[in-house]
Design a protein around this motif. Structure first.
Motif, short mmCIF file in Angstrom:
data_model
loop_
_atom_site.label_atom_id
_atom_site.label_comp_id
_atom_site.label_asym_id
_atom_site.label_seq_id
_atom_site.Cartn_x
_atom_site.Cartn_y
_atom_site.Cartn_z
N VAL A 1 51.83 10.06 52.13
CA VAL A 1 50.46 9.90 51.64
C VAL A 1 49.65 9.07 52.63
O VAL A 1 48.45 9.28 52.80
CB VAL A 1 50.47 9.26 50.24
CG1 VAL A 1 49.05 8.98 49.77
CG2 VAL A 1 51.19 10.16 49.25
N CYS B 1 38.72 15.09 51.14
CA CYS B 1 39.94 15.74 50.68
C CYS B 1 40.66 16.41 51.84
O CYS B 1 40.05 16.73 52.87
CB CYS B 1 39.65 16.77 49.59
SG CYS B 1 38.83 18.25 50.20
N ILE C 1 44.82 16.94 48.06
CA ILE C 1 44.75 15.49 47.81
C ILE C 1 43.34 15.03 48.14
O ILE C 1 42.82 15.33 49.22
CB ILE C 1 45.77 14.72 48.67
CG1 ILE C 1 47.19 15.01 48.21
CG2 ILE C 1 45.51 13.23 48.59
CD1 ILE C 1 48.24 14.21 48.93
N THR C 2 42.75 14.31 47.20
CA THR C 2 41.38 13.85 47.38
C THR C 2 41.32 12.35 47.58
O THR C 2 42.29 11.62 47.32
CB THR C 2 40.51 14.22 46.16
OG1 THR C 2 40.94 13.45 45.04
CG2 THR C 2 40.63 15.70 45.83
N ASP D 1 42.13 10.58 44.45
CA ASP D 1 43.57 10.45 44.19
C ASP D 1 44.14 9.23 44.90
O ASP D 1 44.95 8.47 44.34
CB ASP D 1 44.31 11.70 44.65
CG ASP D 1 43.93 12.94 43.86
OD1 ASP D 1 44.00 14.04 44.42
OD2 ASP D 1 43.55 12.78 42.68
N VAL E 1 53.62 13.67 50.31
CA VAL E 1 52.44 14.36 49.80
C VAL E 1 52.78 15.29 48.64
O VAL E 1 52.05 15.38 47.66
CB VAL E 1 51.76 15.14 50.95
CG1 VAL E 1 50.75 16.14 50.41
CG2 VAL E 1 51.09 14.19 51.92
N MET F 1 50.43 15.58 45.15
CA MET F 1 49.30 16.50 45.34
C MET F 1 48.94 17.21 44.03
O MET F 1 49.76 17.37 43.13
CB MET F 1 49.66 17.55 46.40
CG MET F 1 50.74 18.52 45.98
SD MET F 1 51.17 19.68 47.29
CE MET F 1 52.41 20.69 46.46
N SER F 2 47.68 17.63 43.94
CA SER F 2 47.21 18.39 42.78
C SER F 2 47.61 19.84 42.96
O SER F 2 47.19 20.49 43.93
CB SER F 2 45.69 18.28 42.64
OG SER F 2 45.31 16.93 42.46
#
Length: 486
Positions: free
Chosen positions: A73, A87, A116-117, A120, A136, A140-141
């Protein structure tokens, strides 16, 4: 701002013109009923008019910053900071074979896995997580909701509202990453006329809508039904000239009203009021039938050629369920061949219902009736809506023709329209030609035909025959000389 001042574009352009972000909404007694903001107008205008005509590929960001699912991350944070973005997209690189110059090469394509924003990241920090040790793929979304480049921006907006997200990943039909589209991309699509750099269109639109509103308020004493019963309406006909043959090819039927009480009433006054009261439907069908009857009479003159008649169609008329049947019935009763009828529609009509309007177009054009888009460049819709409709004729509005031989900006606009029409295989009619220099400019640029005071003012029925005879007499010697050349 009056409460009954409901045209969104008038309000929007007024606010932009005076550089204000808020306007009070008041009633006739000047009592404040609410507040209009620029943001609320933008949302309403985008949904109702523009987004449905625009595609994702027009506004998406193609250069997407990506990370791998195995990256930390912290690496994602560094990429966000390095590129000053909000993002990054998590991808799985794929190697695919591609043929180039008869040799096989391997190119790298990416399959989007998640996103990933910046928001976040802030949440991770708030939880006290170690960004160096978390990968990540763990945060992650996912799964992603994706759209395609050819999807409409209306679809994008609906998905964003439904999912409560501010960005969507764009993929090809094969699932490869093509770009990203954000809420910011949508808010930038506020006025497609500005996007195409045509300031004159916007200026014309502001003035025209504002003046129409004032005229409409003054027109409320008009008794159109009574005038119709007393046969106070009549048609005049403005000739159209083919620039390649110098022959009259037809005319546009224009409505006139002579009131015993009010005198000669301008169409700019009574047509908007007819639209507001739905009287335009009855009046429109009368205009269509009367014009077709006149065109049939013209066809009895062998030396006049196969003249066509152009008739304007209103929004209310086109939305009438029986519109196509009415048109066919009028052609059948008058005996006018379908190819001699041109139906002219303004751009604003097209935004009401793409599907039903396009279907009616097809039905009419299958029978040979020609469809023209009138006053091109002054309507509400983006130029990209042309992909939804197949027109036969495009009419350039008179505001772009006036002094086009001397105005460099207008020359650029008109030349661009003519090039576009040629690519789309439209015939082009230039309205409002008033000088020989304007005609010569249009002729050199490849415009097909013109109408305007340079050729003739709108003619009463009884004056049409003498005009045709005079024009043919003036043209015949030139044609004779042309045929006698070795």
């Amino acid at each position: 701002m009056r409460e009954d001042f409901t045209d969104l574009f008038v309000v929007y352009n007024l606010m932009r013109r005076h550089r204000v972000r808020h306007l009070p909404l008041v009633n006739a007694a000047q009592q404040v009923q609410g507040l209009i903001t620029i943001s609320s107008l933008r949302r309403a205008i985008n949904t109702s008019y523009f987004l449905r005509f625009r595609q994702v590929q027009e506004v998406m960001t193609s250069h997407v910053v990506t990370v791998l699912p195995t990256d930390s991350v912290r690496a994602a944070v560094q990429r966000l900071a390095a590129y000053n973005i909000s993002c990054v997209v998590v991808v799985n690189p794929q190697s695919v074979e591609s043929s180039l110059n008869e040799s096989q090469i391997k190119v790298s394509e990416s399959i989007p896995l998640g996103i990933i924003t910046e928001r976040d990241i802030l949440q991770f920090k708030a939880l006290g997580l170690d960004l160096n040790t978390i990968s990540v793929d763990a945060v992650m979304s996912a799964p992603l909701t994706c759209v395609h480049p050819e999807d409409t921006l209306g679809t994008v907006q609906e998905l964003m509202q439904q999912l409560r997200v501010r960005r969507l990943v764009v993929t090809t039909t094969d699932g490869y990453l093509a770009g990203i589209i954000t809420e910011t991309n949508l808010t930038q699509v506020l006025d497609p006329l500005e996007l195409y750099g045509i300031l004159e269109i916007l200026q014309f639109q502001v003035c025209n809508l504002s003046e129409s509103q004032v005229r409409l308020l003054k027109a409320r004493n008009f008794d159109l039904e009574k005038a119709f019963e007393h046969q106070e309406f009549r048609l005049v006909y403005q000739p159209q000239l083919d620039l390649s043959t110098d022959q009259i090819i037809g005319a546009e039927a224009l409505t006139r009203w002579h009131s015993p009480e009010l005198g000669e009433v301008s169409p700019l006054d009574f047509i908007p009021w007819a639209e507001q009261t739905n009287f335009i439907v009855k009046l429109g069908y009368w205009i269509l039938e009367t014009a077709c009857q006149q065109a049939v009479q013209w066809r009895t003159h062998d030396d006049w050629g196969d003249l066509a008649i152009a008739v304007n169609v209103s929004t209310k008329q086109l939305m009438d369920r029986g519109f196509v049947d009415h048109v066919l019935a009028i052609l059948a009763s008058t005996g006018l061949p379908p190819h001699c009828l041109k139906l002219e529609l303004t751009e604003s009509i097209l935004v009401d219902s793409i599907t039903s309007t396009a279907e009616k177009f097809k039905q009419l054009q299958t029978l040979g009736i020609q469809v023209a888009i009138d006053d091109f460049g002054t309507g509400y819709a983006s130029l990209s809506y042309l992909q939804h409709f197949h027109f036969d004729i495009l009419k350039i509005d008179r505001s772009f023709i006036r002094e086009v031989d001397r105005d460099l900006k207008k020359q650029a606009i008109v030349s661009s329209i003519l090039r576009m029409a040629k690519q789309l295989k439209f015939k082009v009619v230039a309205e409002g030609v008033e000088t020989e220099a304007e005609q010569e400019f249009l002729q050199v640029r490849g415009c097909h035909s013109i109408q305007g005071f340079w050729l003739s003012r709108p003619l009463e029925v009884e004056d049409w025959a003498s005009f045709m005879d005079n024009h043919n007499a003036a043209v015949s010697p030139n044609l004779k000389l042309a045929t006698e050349k070795p």
